[in-house]
Design an enzyme around this catalytic site. Sequence first.
Site, PDB file in Angstrom:
ATOM      1  N   HIS A 110       0.803  -1.217   0.000  1.00 45.74           N
ATOM      2  CA  HIS A 110       0.000   0.000   0.000  1.00 45.74           C
ATOM      3  C   HIS A 110       0.836   1.267   0.000  1.00 45.74           C
ATOM      4  CE1 HIS A 110      -3.989  -1.882   1.062  1.00 45.74           C
ATOM      5  NE2 HIS A 110      -4.184  -1.098   0.027  1.00 45.74           N
TER       6      HIS A 110
ATOM      7  N   ARG B  54      14.082  -6.337 -15.257  1.00 40.36           N
ATOM      8  CA  ARG B  54      15.096  -6.632 -14.227  1.00 40.36           C
ATOM      9  C   ARG B  54      14.441  -7.488 -13.144  1.00 40.36           C
ATOM     10  NH1 ARG B  54      16.986  -0.982 -15.316  1.00 40.36           N
ATOM     11  NH2 ARG B  54      19.242  -1.048 -15.573  1.00 40.36           N
TER      12      ARG B  54
ATOM     13  N   GLU C 108      27.925  -6.680 -21.442  1.00 43.15           N
ATOM     14  CA  GLU C 108      28.257  -5.647 -20.459  1.00 43.15           C
ATOM     15  C   GLU C 108      29.634  -5.877 -19.846  1.00 43.15           C
ATOM     16  OE1 GLU C 108      25.165  -5.652 -17.461  1.00 43.15           O
ATOM     17  OE2 GLU C 108      25.066  -7.818 -17.406  1.00 43.15           O
TER      18      GLU C 108
ATOM     19  N   ASP D  98      27.094  -1.258 -17.018  1.00 38.97           N
ATOM     20  CA  ASP D  98      28.225  -2.094 -16.615  1.00 38.97           C
ATOM     21  C   ASP D  98      29.346  -2.052 -17.635  1.00 38.97           C
ATOM     22  OD1 ASP D  98      27.723  -3.182 -14.037  1.00 38.97           O
ATOM     23  OD2 ASP D  98      26.048  -4.287 -14.908  1.00 38.97           O
TER      24      ASP D  98
ATOM     25  N   CYS E 130      20.174  -1.531 -23.586  1.00 36.42           N
ATOM     26  CA  CYS E 130      19.215  -1.379 -22.488  1.00 36.42           C
ATOM     27  C   CYS E 130      19.825  -0.665 -21.291  1.00 36.42           C
ATOM     28  CB  CYS E 130      18.645  -2.731 -22.073  1.00 36.42           C
ATOM     29  SG  CYS E 130      19.876  -3.846 -21.404  1.00 36.42           S
TER      30      CYS E 130
HETATM   31  C1  PEP Z   1      23.567  -2.337 -17.576  1.00 35.10           C
HETATM   32  O1  PEP Z   1      24.519  -2.780 -16.945  1.00 35.10           O
HETATM   33  O2  PEP Z   1      23.670  -1.452 -18.438  1.00 35.10           O
HETATM   34  C2  PEP Z   1      22.206  -2.831 -17.315  1.00 35.10           C
HETATM   35  C3  PEP Z   1      21.190  -2.497 -18.080  1.00 35.10           C
HETATM   36  O3  PEP Z   1      22.022  -3.632 -16.253  1.00 35.10           O
HETATM   37  P1  PEP Z   1      22.007  -3.122 -14.735  1.00 35.10           P
HETATM   38  O4  PEP Z   1      21.987  -1.625 -14.746  1.00 35.10           O
HETATM   39  O5  PEP Z   1      20.805  -3.713 -14.124  1.00 35.10           O
HETATM   40  O6  PEP Z   1      23.298  -3.683 -14.200  1.00 35.10           O
HETATM   41 MG    MG Z   2      24.312  -4.602 -15.838  1.00 36.08          MG
END
Ligand code: PEP
Ligand code: MG
Length: 571
Positions: A187, A294, A429, A453, A500
Amino acid sequence: MFQGIPVSPGIAVGRVLHYAPFVPQKWDKTVQDGSQAQELIQYEEGIQAAETELQSLCDRLEKSDPEKAKIFHAHQDILHDIVIDEEIRAAISDATSAQEAVYQVFGRYAAVIAQGADPVMRERSADLLDIRARLLRCMQGQPEQDLSSVHEPIVLLAHDLLPSDTAKLDPDKILAIITEVGGISSHSAIIARSYGIPAVLGVPNAVSEIRQDTVVIVDATKGEIYLNPEKPMQAAYLEKREVFQKQQEVTRKWLSAEPVMLDGERVEVELNIGLATKQELDASCHLDGVGLLRTEFLYMGRDTLPDEEEQVKAYTQVLRAFEGKPVIIRTLDVGGDKKLSYLNLPVEENPFLGNRALRLCFQHPEIFLTQLRACLRASVAGQLWIMFPMVGTVEDIRKAKQLLKQAQQELDQEQIPYADTIKIGIMVEIPSIALMADLAAKEVDFASIGTNDLTQYTMAADRMNPAVGHYCQMYNPAVFRLIGQVVSSFSAQGKPVGVCGEMGGDSLAAAVLIGLGVRRLSMGLSNVAQIKKSIGMLDARRTSEIARHVCGLSTADGVEQYLRQQLAEIL
Ligand code: PEP
Ligand code: MG
């Protein structure tokens, strides 16, 4: 830095106010024979006082916020629930004190609900505990503690907020909410979203480790909290806050636009989500899919792992909402800065270089297999793409695929259906796999570049450590060169490659990414409108020229300056 679950997006900078809800005084558990009548009176008077409070709360909310009033009408019903009432009366006639009877009976029902399979129902156990606290306070003749007495804007920090605490918040006085427990459908999250208050829930040890009056930055777009930031960092986040608020305004206008460039080429715009909010699911018609789900947020802010059923439900909900558009479910990415206290993982010297994501899943195949089974089972509800995070080697890919196959075989044996169109991909990454992209591409159906990353590992600068923040350069030409290489390798093999990481939602960086050949960008909802607007002002030839120039520059500052100057009109 503290990490929690971002449940209501926004950014705030301010002082912390600790809020501790009512703690009842101790009471005797039993009473002497003959005192039962007195106990019964105390119980009945408590019910009456609680009813009066609830009624006046409902009357007030009925005018200002009828949705919220419904919550407290439900509290009234529970307060008068016949079964609960009978059990309390029976306990009192057996010489249990009235307060102990209320405590036990409500507690028992709350515990039963909390163990149920349905996560939404589980959150409702908080309502029972809220009603119990109100009733006990009324039985002790104590006045209601009131958050409406807060006079200056503060960041509210509490172990948990009960629905009745949050309903009385003055949104103008609460800059942000931080709690140790709670989740996306609790909530406090619902109410924070309805008020538009940034909120980060499920932050472990926040109450003991963040002192009253500490100045904090709450970045509820990412679930991050920074303590005692220096003035320049505060200023930077206040600027981000302004940008965020402006973006919110333009969102309404551009969200529904088609992401088509001036030359007619289309760029897919997808959504990054943690645990899907209603707002995110409702926006599905304006997006080309989910570029990053995620899943770790489903595992955070709780005491146990989510079981297979709960995961199937959560993933199915997203797949259904996106009605056949690709939904990329990223398998569990914990470790690094995202801790799960209940896993009791050893403390690491360098958690970002340690046992994180896929590596951790290989060590706990039972956790990984449960998630893979849940993904497969949910796949019948839409178009599922499964993505593995933190892939460093080709062996990682093969091992992950092997485990996916094992999950498929298990389901085959159990005759549980799953889609046969699932695509399998990796996050790029880690620089090692970026450099091996041509060979990695042969092993999978698609890739998505995690620029957050990829930047930290390429630049060797911890993305969480503000002291080296200036080294973690998203605009460094090295990062763009590496991305260019990955895009070429995957595109040459006809395999989709998207972005992403945060770069995908950054207008300047996105223009370079498009120039490098990226045609799938995934980002948080608050960036979608701005990126769609930018796409509409670019064309492929111009972006390629920009990208070529950027890759030839020598510094991140130089890149940023160049992009700001070249792309002034899209900002
Ligand atoms: C990234 O590393 O760019 C990513 C999308 O994953 P996270 O930010 O969850 O590590
Ligand atoms: Mg990442």
